[in-house]
Structure formats: C-alpha cells, structure tokens
Design a protein around this motif. Structure first.
Motif, PDB file in Angstrom:
ATOM      1  N   ARG A 110       0.828  -1.200   0.000  1.00 16.63           N
ATOM      2  CA  ARG A 110       0.000   0.000   0.000  1.00 16.63           C
ATOM      3  C   ARG A 110       0.864   1.252   0.000  1.00 16.63           C
ATOM      4  NH1 ARG A 110      -3.093  -0.817   4.794  1.00 16.63           N
ATOM      5  NH2 ARG A 110      -3.541  -2.925   4.170  1.00 16.63           N
ATOM      6  N   PHE A 111       2.029   1.170   0.651  1.00 17.47           N
ATOM      7  CA  PHE A 111       2.942   2.312   0.701  1.00 17.47           C
ATOM      8  C   PHE A 111       3.908   2.319  -0.479  1.00 17.47           C
ATOM      9  CE2 PHE A 111       1.756   1.915   5.168  1.00 17.47           C
ATOM     10  CZ  PHE A 111       1.434   3.217   5.460  1.00 17.47           C
ATOM     11  N   ASP A 112       4.332   1.151  -0.943  1.00 16.56           N
ATOM     12  CA  ASP A 112       5.322   1.042  -2.017  1.00 16.56           C
ATOM     13  C   ASP A 112       4.635   1.270  -3.356  1.00 16.56           C
ATOM     14  OD1 ASP A 112       7.657   0.585  -3.384  1.00 16.56           O
ATOM     15  OD2 ASP A 112       7.500  -1.590  -3.287  1.00 16.56           O
ATOM     16  N   ARG A 113       4.522   2.519  -3.777  1.00 18.73           N
ATOM     17  CA  ARG A 113       3.742   2.884  -4.970  1.00 18.73           C
ATOM     18  C   ARG A 113       4.384   2.409  -6.263  1.00 18.73           C
ATOM     19  NH1 ARG A 113      -1.299   4.519  -3.479  1.00 18.73           N
ATOM     20  NH2 ARG A 113      -1.124   5.716  -1.599  1.00 18.73           N
ATOM     21  N   ASN A 114       5.722   2.450  -6.377  1.00 22.21           N
ATOM     22  CA  ASN A 114       6.370   2.079  -7.641  1.00 22.21           C
ATOM     23  C   ASN A 114       6.824   0.622  -7.656  1.00 22.21           C
ATOM     24  OD1 ASN A 114       8.467   2.278  -5.848  1.00 22.21           O
ATOM     25  ND2 ASN A 114       9.637   3.763  -7.016  1.00 22.21           N
ATOM     26  N   ARG A 115       6.492  -0.146  -6.643  1.00 19.48           N
ATOM     27  CA  ARG A 115       6.741  -1.591  -6.560  1.00 19.48           C
ATOM     28  C   ARG A 115       8.212  -1.976  -6.711  1.00 19.48           C
ATOM     29  NH1 ARG A 115       2.418  -1.246  -4.482  1.00 19.48           N
ATOM     30  NH2 ARG A 115       0.502  -2.174  -5.227  1.00 19.48           N
ATOM     31  N   ASP A 116       9.101  -1.148  -6.139  1.00 16.93           N
ATOM     32  CA  ASP A 116      10.517  -1.504  -6.176  1.00 16.93           C
ATOM     33  C   ASP A 116      10.958  -2.183  -4.880  1.00 16.93           C
ATOM     34  OD1 ASP A 116      10.380   0.633  -4.458  1.00 16.93           O
ATOM     35  OD2 ASP A 116      12.059   1.732  -5.342  1.00 16.93           O
ATOM     36  N   ARG A 117       9.985  -2.559  -4.051  1.00 19.63           N
ATOM     37  CA  ARG A 117      10.217  -3.233  -2.770  1.00 19.63           C
ATOM     38  C   ARG A 117      11.035  -2.390  -1.803  1.00 19.63           C
ATOM     39  NH1 ARG A 117       8.265  -8.272  -2.443  1.00 19.63           N
ATOM     40  NH2 ARG A 117       7.678  -9.248  -4.387  1.00 19.63           N
ATOM     41  N   ARG A 118      10.933  -1.083  -1.942  1.00 25.34           N
ATOM     42  CA  ARG A 118      11.532  -0.135  -1.008  1.00 25.34           C
ATOM     43  C   ARG A 118      10.544   1.003  -0.835  1.00 25.34           C
ATOM     44  NH1 ARG A 118      16.939  -1.181  -0.462  1.00 25.34           N
ATOM     45  NH2 ARG A 118      17.919  -2.332  -2.121  1.00 25.34           N
ATOM     46  N   ILE A 119      10.394   1.464   0.389  1.00 29.78           N
ATOM     47  CA  ILE A 119       9.485   2.571   0.660  1.00 29.78           C
ATOM     48  C   ILE A 119      10.324   3.820   0.912  1.00 29.78           C
ATOM     49  CG2 ILE A 119       7.733   3.485   2.218  1.00 29.78           C
ATOM     50  CD1 ILE A 119       6.910   0.618   2.782  1.00 29.78           C
ATOM     51  N   THR A 120      10.154   4.817   0.052  1.00 33.31           N
ATOM     52  CA  THR A 120      10.864   6.076   0.244  1.00 33.31           C
ATOM     53  C   THR A 120      10.060   6.959   1.191  1.00 33.31           C
ATOM     54  OG1 THR A 120       9.759   7.127  -1.622  1.00 33.31           O
ATOM     55  CG2 THR A 120      11.820   5.954  -2.085  1.00 33.31           C
ATOM     56  N   ARG A 121      10.674   8.028   1.616  1.00 35.10           N
ATOM     57  CA  ARG A 121      10.009   8.968   2.528  1.00 35.10           C
ATOM     58  C   ARG A 121       8.777   9.568   1.860  1.00 35.10           C
ATOM     59  NH1 ARG A 121      10.515  14.549   4.069  1.00 35.10           N
ATOM     60  NH2 ARG A 121      10.263  14.750   6.308  1.00 35.10           N
ATOM     61  N   ASN A 122       8.894   9.909   0.576  1.00 34.38           N
ATOM     62  CA  ASN A 122       7.753  10.488  -0.142  1.00 34.38           C
ATOM     63  C   ASN A 122       6.606   9.491  -0.261  1.00 34.38           C
ATOM     64  OD1 ASN A 122       8.996  12.927  -0.466  1.00 34.38           O
ATOM     65  ND2 ASN A 122       9.757  12.472  -2.515  1.00 34.38           N
ATOM     66  N   GLU A 123       6.930   8.222  -0.508  1.00 35.18           N
ATOM     67  CA  GLU A 123       5.879   7.213  -0.595  1.00 35.18           C
ATOM     68  C   GLU A 123       5.179   7.048   0.751  1.00 35.18           C
ATOM     69  OE1 GLU A 123       7.475   4.151  -4.031  1.00 35.18           O
ATOM     70  OE2 GLU A 123       8.260   3.947  -2.002  1.00 35.18           O
ATOM     71  N   MET A 124       5.949   7.096   1.826  1.00 40.40           N
ATOM     72  CA  MET A 124       5.372   6.938   3.161  1.00 40.40           C
ATOM     73  C   MET A 124       4.468   8.114   3.506  1.00 40.40           C
ATOM     74  SD  MET A 124       5.535   4.768   5.598  1.00 40.40           S
ATOM     75  CE  MET A 124       5.513   4.498   7.328  1.00 40.40           C
TER      76      MET A 124
END
Length: 153
Positions: free
Chosen positions: A75-89
């Motif tokens: 739900r947080f990982d918008r670009n599906r790179d399996r990493r959550i950036t600060r902007n995505e969070m």
C-alpha cells in the motif's frame, strides 16, 4: 595583436569541439546494434492447424496469496521496487493532513490541530461532562475500513 590571440584561441576551441564530436560519433557507432537479418518464412508444414485436440499451451502463472503485512507494505510502495521512500510513506497521509489544514497554507498550526482535537473530543463526550468514560473513549477509535466484496456474483 588581440585579434591574432583571439583567433588562435577560437581555432583551438573549434578543433577541441571537433575532436570531442568525432570521438563521440565513433563510440555511438561502436555501440550500435548489428543490422537486422531478414526474417525467415516458416515452411507450410510448420504452421499451426485448426486441429488443436492434442495441443497444450503453457500453464497459467499462479498468483501467490499476499500476507497481511505484505499487503500493508505494498500500500505504501507505490512504484513496486520493494523499497518505501520517505515520499511514498508521506503520500498516504496527505489527505488526512489536508483535512486538518483548514486555511490551506500547507502548514499545520497548533490552532488547526487543537480545533480538530476539541471537535473530536466533544463529539465523543455524549453526556457533556467534559470527561470521557470507557464507552465514550471507545467511540474515538478509528473505524476499520469496509472491505468491498471480491466480486458480485
């Protein structure tokens, strides 16, 4: 004298630019893909027929069931790179922030936060005694999201 020096400097600059351009063209041509070969036409006996009784295609891919934590993560990982950036969070909280930011200046003042908190408290305080008992406090809990049915069969 100045014209002579200026002409020499400009000539050197032009020669330097020409050298860089020439080397760049050579690198581009080295990295170019080889020319495409002419496609080979299949023989008539290699073409498929309409008698597909004994033919089987590849098996369809199996969808794996995501765990509850993986669903929450994606739900947080918008670009599906399996990493959550600060902007995505932070992007998931922007709608809630806009509700609190009453004057729309993208700054949350203490007054804006306090007004929302007081309204929430007064909405939960049903008897108006300015205190929340256990039942009234339970009303302040966030409501669970209603899940839509998977399909309408």
């Amino acid at each position: 004298m100045n014209r002579l020096v200026l002409g020499a400097v400009l000539a050197l600059v032009l020669v330097g630019v020409g050298m860089f351009w020439w080397q760049g063209r050579a690198q581009v041509e080295q990295g170019a893909p080889p020319p495409m070969a002419q496609p080979v036409k299949p023989a008539p006996e290699d073409l498929p027929t309409d008698a597909a009784a004994d033919l089987r295609g590849p098996a369809p891919p199996e969808a794996t069931e995501l765990t509850r934590e993986e669903q929450r993560f994606f739900r947080f990982d918008r670009n599906r790179d399996r990493r959550i950036t600060r902007n995505e969070m932070l992007s998931t909280r922007s709608a809630a922030f806009r509700k609190l930011d009453k004057n729309g200046n993208n700054l949350l003042d203490f007054e804006e936060w306090a007004v929302t908190t007081v309204q929430r408290f007064e909405g939960a305080d049903s008897d108006g005694d300015r205190e929340l008992d256990m039942v009234e406090f339970a009303r302040t809990a966030p409501k669970p999201a209603q899940r839509k049915p998977a399909c309408r069969c």
